[in-house]
Write a protein that holds these residues in place. Structure first.
Motif, PDB file in Angstrom:
ATOM      1  N   ILE A 126      89.400  46.320 118.100  1.00 30.51           N
ATOM      2  CA  ILE A 126      89.842  44.936 118.335  1.00 30.51           C
ATOM      3  C   ILE A 126      89.632  44.533 119.791  1.00 30.51           C
ATOM      4  O   ILE A 126      89.118  43.447 120.077  1.00 30.51           O
ATOM      5  CB  ILE A 126      91.312  44.753 117.901  1.00 30.51           C
ATOM      6  CG1 ILE A 126      91.401  44.793 116.367  1.00 30.51           C
ATOM      7  CG2 ILE A 126      91.885  43.445 118.448  1.00 30.51           C
ATOM      8  CD1 ILE A 126      92.797  44.754 115.815  1.00 30.51           C
ATOM      9  N   GLU A 127      90.006  45.397 120.714  1.00 29.01           N
ATOM     10  CA  GLU A 127      89.835  45.067 122.138  1.00 29.01           C
ATOM     11  C   GLU A 127      88.362  44.861 122.477  1.00 29.01           C
ATOM     12  O   GLU A 127      88.001  43.932 123.210  1.00 29.01           O
ATOM     13  CB  GLU A 127      90.456  46.155 123.010  1.00 29.01           C
ATOM     14  CG  GLU A 127      91.971  46.154 122.961  1.00 29.01           C
ATOM     15  CD  GLU A 127      92.608  47.343 123.675  1.00 29.01           C
ATOM     16  OE1 GLU A 127      91.874  48.300 124.054  1.00 29.01           O
ATOM     17  OE2 GLU A 127      93.840  47.321 123.852  1.00 29.01           O
ATOM     18  N   ASP A 128      87.509  45.723 121.938  1.00 26.20           N
ATOM     19  CA  ASP A 128      86.068  45.612 122.177  1.00 26.20           C
ATOM     20  C   ASP A 128      85.528  44.293 121.626  1.00 26.20           C
ATOM     21  O   ASP A 128      84.814  43.559 122.312  1.00 26.20           O
ATOM     22  CB  ASP A 128      85.359  46.808 121.535  1.00 26.20           C
ATOM     23  CG  ASP A 128      83.851  46.725 121.633  1.00 26.20           C
ATOM     24  OD1 ASP A 128      83.329  46.278 122.675  1.00 26.20           O
ATOM     25  OD2 ASP A 128      83.171  47.124 120.665  1.00 26.20           O
ATOM     26  N   ILE A 129      85.871  43.973 120.393  1.00 23.96           N
ATOM     27  CA  ILE A 129      85.372  42.766 119.736  1.00 23.96           C
ATOM     28  C   ILE A 129      85.913  41.509 120.425  1.00 23.96           C
ATOM     29  O   ILE A 129      85.180  40.547 120.657  1.00 23.96           O
ATOM     30  CB  ILE A 129      85.735  42.780 118.234  1.00 23.96           C
ATOM     31  CG1 ILE A 129      85.027  43.945 117.536  1.00 23.96           C
ATOM     32  CG2 ILE A 129      85.406  41.450 117.561  1.00 23.96           C
ATOM     33  CD1 ILE A 129      83.547  44.037 117.754  1.00 23.96           C
ATOM     34  N   ALA A 130      87.202  41.514 120.760  1.00 24.78           N
ATOM     35  CA  ALA A 130      87.812  40.349 121.413  1.00 24.78           C
ATOM     36  C   ALA A 130      87.168  40.086 122.772  1.00 24.78           C
ATOM     37  O   ALA A 130      86.979  38.923 123.167  1.00 24.78           O
ATOM     38  CB  ALA A 130      89.315  40.556 121.561  1.00 24.78           C
ATOM     39  N   SER A 131      86.805  41.142 123.468  1.00 24.81           N
ATOM     40  CA  SER A 131      86.170  40.998 124.772  1.00 24.81           C
ATOM     41  C   SER A 131      84.704  40.576 124.632  1.00 24.81           C
ATOM     42  O   SER A 131      84.238  39.645 125.283  1.00 24.81           O
ATOM     43  CB  SER A 131      86.263  42.327 125.526  1.00 24.81           C
ATOM     44  OG  SER A 131      85.458  42.312 126.666  1.00 24.81           O
TER      45      SER A 131
END
Length: 193
Positions: A126-131
């Motif tokens: 999630i953090e990777d995709i959101a960034s």
């Protein structure tokens, strides 16, 4: 603002048999393919910038049915979205586990992925995709238990993420660093009993 829409894959015979799926390559059954068609029709009503799926067969099949309806191919099949690794109990029912290892089988080391590992994997995704895709509409096809554990960690709420239904739609939004549900376990596309 990051917006991620999660879809659980369609139903499989393993789901109906209450058989531990884990990383098994089992396919959707006829009902699962019908569910995928219905959720695909619903998702075709929206525009999608990015489309990512688990690489396991049941999720891949669901994603390919959705891709045909929304007119956008899957951008990548990401192993981070896989279901919990069930280790030695993969492809077994509770009855089979008891027969093989006894009623205390849960106390044995079965090589299963831990909740902590699964949650870390989900949050990392999630953090990777959101960034990477900030401000874009991201569609993700994944698995129920993995998604449930990820949502518990993301929302810091142990009461959420349980018993997500096949092809349910869950949309999460991040505003000012705080995640919230815009939609949760929604199956309005499925016939209601």
């Amino acid at each position: 603002m990051a917006v991620i829409t999660f879809v659980r894959h369609g139903v499989t015979d393993h789901n109906l048999e209450k058989r531990a799926q884990g990383h098994t390559p089992n396919p959707l059954n006829a009902e699962g393919r019908a569910q995928a068609q219905l959720v695909a029709g619903r998702l075709a009503e929206e525009q999608w910038d990015v489309f990512i799926s688990s690489d396991l067969r049941r999720a891949r099949e669901t994603a390919e049915i959705i891709a045909a309806a929304i007119g956008k191919p899957v951008d990548c099949f990401d192993p981070r979205l896989r279901e919990m690794d069930r280790g030695k109990i993969a492809d077994t029912t509770e009855e089979e586990r008891v027969a093989r290892w006894g009623s205390a089988w849960k106390e044995l080391d079965m090589g299963q992925e831990t909740h902590e590992s699964m949650r870390a994997r989900g949050i990392g995704f999630i953090e990777d995709i959101a960034s990477r895709y900030a401000g874009q509409n991201v569609l993700v096809v994944t698995h129920g238990y993995f998604l449930g554990q990820t949502l518990k960690e993301l929302m810091k709420d142990e009461s959420t993420g349980g018993d997500l239904r096949n092809t349910s739609v869950t949309k999460v939004v991040c505003n000012d660093g705080k995640w919230a549900y815009r939609l949760y376990d929604c199956v309005r596309h499925l016939p209601q009993p």
